[in-house]
Design an enzyme around this catalytic site. Structure first.
Site, mmCIF file in Angstrom:
data_model
loop_
_atom_site.group_PDB
_atom_site.id
_atom_site.type_symbol
_atom_site.label_atom_id
_atom_site.label_comp_id
_atom_site.label_asym_id
_atom_site.label_seq_id
_atom_site.Cartn_x
_atom_site.Cartn_y
_atom_site.Cartn_z
ATOM 1 N N ASP A 43 0.855 -1.290 -0.086
ATOM 2 C CA ASP A 43 0.210 0.079 0.038
ATOM 3 C C ASP A 43 0.881 1.211 0.165
ATOM 4 O O ASP A 43 1.632 1.392 0.776
ATOM 5 C CB ASP A 43 -1.038 -0.079 1.394
ATOM 6 C CG ASP A 43 -1.900 0.985 1.171
ATOM 7 O OD1 ASP A 43 -1.541 2.285 0.665
ATOM 8 O OD2 ASP A 43 -2.992 1.019 1.711
ATOM 9 N N HIS A 44 1.187 1.797 -1.241
ATOM 10 C CA HIS A 44 2.141 2.672 -1.223
ATOM 11 C C HIS A 44 2.083 4.110 -0.323
ATOM 12 O O HIS A 44 2.980 4.586 -0.004
ATOM 13 C CB HIS A 44 2.659 3.131 -2.704
ATOM 14 C CG HIS A 44 1.670 3.989 -3.540
ATOM 15 N ND1 HIS A 44 0.495 3.442 -3.969
ATOM 16 C CD2 HIS A 44 1.552 4.991 -3.371
ATOM 17 C CE1 HIS A 44 -0.214 4.456 -4.497
ATOM 18 N NE2 HIS A 44 0.523 5.772 -4.326
ATOM 19 N N HIS A 84 -5.851 2.743 0.980
ATOM 20 C CA HIS A 84 -5.221 3.915 1.447
ATOM 21 C C HIS A 84 -5.816 4.758 2.601
ATOM 22 O O HIS A 84 -5.036 5.147 3.678
ATOM 23 C CB HIS A 84 -4.818 4.911 0.245
ATOM 24 C CG HIS A 84 -4.152 4.203 -1.002
ATOM 25 N ND1 HIS A 84 -3.448 3.195 -0.873
ATOM 26 C CD2 HIS A 84 -4.651 4.413 -2.083
ATOM 27 C CE1 HIS A 84 -3.057 2.746 -2.107
ATOM 28 N NE2 HIS A 84 -3.910 3.862 -2.945
#
Ligand code: NAD
Length: 500
Positions: A180-181, A243
């Site tokens: 999950d950047h 996110h």
């Protein structure tokens, strides 16, 4: 492994001619190499369908990193570590030659059998690749084996479970690094530090002192060429399930007893467990959806979502979501966490606003403007920083209270661009640190929440779509969601971090 030690590993990137590999992964690996964070003992095999020689692939690598590189000689040296394997991931025969190539590189670079498999490909291939890696012996190594997997992790709880079952046949939970950047972003990682390293905030971080929390992630871009994917996903699956929930979990979690991966993930998981489920006829009370129509931004005329490529002209897909989350535990009972995210909005910005309750009695009642509440604003992107909104007396005035801002701007202070999220995440993975990757429990809990919303939205056509013009601040219904609780979204323009 000691985290200061430089790890050695063979990194196999599936999807090595794709957008993610070229825009994010190669430049991030290069920056690690340039900073001396990668040892000489590393090699990368790029896997993709099209036929390419090693030389052509190495030229692609050079092109991809050139703009961020200082020294040509270093770029040339970096590219020598890259090899290419033309391979259809659905074709069993290709895995045998991939295995042979991996073994040769392992001994040539003395990689101790350490392998990272990075799946930078469409999600329908994730399960197939993982199973092949095991069945064809690529995971039979003396060193570590780790699987890095891109989003989306499933489409709903059922498909996520099925995918998890497949990859768990080849990798254990602690070998799976679900990206999950957002968790690699400097200021998202800073949420924990701001909370747990400041005596000032932690005593106030609860329902006695906080009135509401607002998490916004707005984009100016539309769906671009991702219409086919987005039609099946929408903003709820694309942004909220992962996110937005991860940011809420970091804001709401209890202090972990130690800063270990397990402790942090377990505390985040407890937040997701405490989320009040929203289902059936409650959905439209707590969540609203939007879809952009035609509009303009900075003098440019923009298409509506339904006119975009690969999008159904009668599409019911949401490009905007706003919602109210309630966390039913002792710390947060009664405090709404408002989230909103959307495409084609007027500004690109990810921010968190923590709004504190009003003081019990206003001695400055007769000032020109009403006393503003204290806000702590965490700027995630594109600016990075923290702003604390206080009231103070300005020099020369009478005893009137005036709003002031205390600013900390990350980029302004450090003078350098902060590392890209992917750079940090790749570095963490090389060191075996899975803290900033999502655990299966978090994935499952967030899907089970989101599925109840999708169940209602997918079965009721939103007659008002499109309900916000491209380039605007989003649908009116998002404002009404807060107004009925006596709140409003803090205007982005008032929250800007001042960098001078
Ligand atoms: P892409 O379409 O640009 O690249 C896909 C790659 O997979 C190409 O290298 C292609 O050759 C390869 N490929 C496709 N079918 C293959 C097959 N049968 N055998 C071997 N190789 C095959 O996709 P992308 O944008 O790089 O995205 C990859 C993954 O990363 C997706 O899961 C996406 O959701 C995720 N992701 C991408 C971004 C981004 O910025 N691009 C951001 C977040 C997540």
């Amino acid at each position: 492994m000691n985290t200061n030690e430089k790890p050695s590993a063979l990194i196999i990137i599936f999807g090595a001619t794709g957008d993610l590999a070229n825009r994010k992964l190669f430049p991030s690996l290069y920056r690690l190499f340039e900073k001396g964070n990668l040892s000489e003992k590393f090699a990368v095999i790029g896997v993709a369908r099209r036929p390419l020689s090693n030389e052509q692939f190495q030229q692609n690598i050079k092109n991809s990193v050139q703009s961020s590189a200082q020294e040509q000689a270093l770029v040339d040296e970096f590219a020598t570590h890259f090899y290419y394997h033309s391979h259809d991931v659905t074709d069993s025969a290709s895995y045998a030659s991939l295995k042979k190539m991996a073994e040769d590189l392992d001994s040539h670079y003395q990689l101790d059998g350490n392998r990272i498999f990075y799946l930078a490909m469409a999600p329908e291939f994730f399960g197939t690749i993982a199973i092949h890696l095991k069945e064809d012996g690529l995971t039979m190594v003396d060193g570590f084996k780790r699987l890095v997997i891109e989003k989306p992790f499933g489409h709903d709880l059922e498909s996520a479970k099925a995918l998890n079952k497949q990859i768990r046949k080849a990798f254990s939970e602690n070998e799976i690094y679900r990206i999950d950047h957002y968790l690699g972003k400097e200021m998202v990682q800073n949420i924990e530090v701001i909370r747990f390293a400041n005596a000032l905030f932690e005593p106030l971080w609860n329902n006695r002192y906080i009135s509401n929390i607002q998490v916004t992630s707005s984009e100016t871009l539309g769906v671009e060429e991702r219409g086919r994917y987005y039609e099946k996903s929408g903003a709820l699956r694309d942004m909220v399930q992962n996110h937005m929930f991860q940011m809420v979990a970091l804001l709401a979690m209890e202090p972990p007893i130690k800063l270990t991966t397990d402790e942090i993930r377990s505390e985040k998981g407890r937040v997701l467990k405490a989320l009040r489920p929203i289902e059936g006829n409650k959905v439209n009370e707590y969540f609203i959806r939007g879809q952009y129509g035609a509009g303009d931004l900075n003098g440019k005329t923009l298409l509506g979502y339904r006119e975009e490529q690969m999008v159904d002209p009668r599409s019911n897909t949401e490009t905007y979501v706003a919602g109210k989350l309630m966390i039913d535990n002792f710390r947060w009972a009664g405090v709404p966490f408002y989230i909103r995210t959307g495409k084609r909005l007027s500004t690109k910005s990810t921010k968190i606003v923590i709004q504190f309750k009003d003081i019990p009695m206003n001695l400055y009642y007769q000032t020109e403007q009403a006393l503003q509440p204290n806000l702590l604003v965490i700027h995630i992107q594109p600016e990075e920083g923290i702003t604390l909104h206080l009231n103070a007396k300005k020099a020369g005035q009478s005893l009137n209270a005036t709003p002031i801002k205390l600013n900390f701007a990350n980029k302004g202070i450090n003078g350098l661009n902060t590392p890209e999220a992917y750079e940090k995440l790749l570095d963490d993975c090389m060191h075996g640190d899975a803290t900033n990757f999502t655990h299966w429990d978090e994935v499952a809990l967030s899907w089970s929440f989101v599925d109840k919303i999708s169940a209602v939205w997918e079965n009721t056509k939103e007659e008002n779509f499109p309900n916000y013009p491209a380039g605007s601040k989003g649908p009116k219904a998002a404002d009404e969601l807060l107004e009925k609780d006596g709140f409003f979204w803090w205007p982005m323009a008032d929250l800007e971090v001042e960098t001078c």
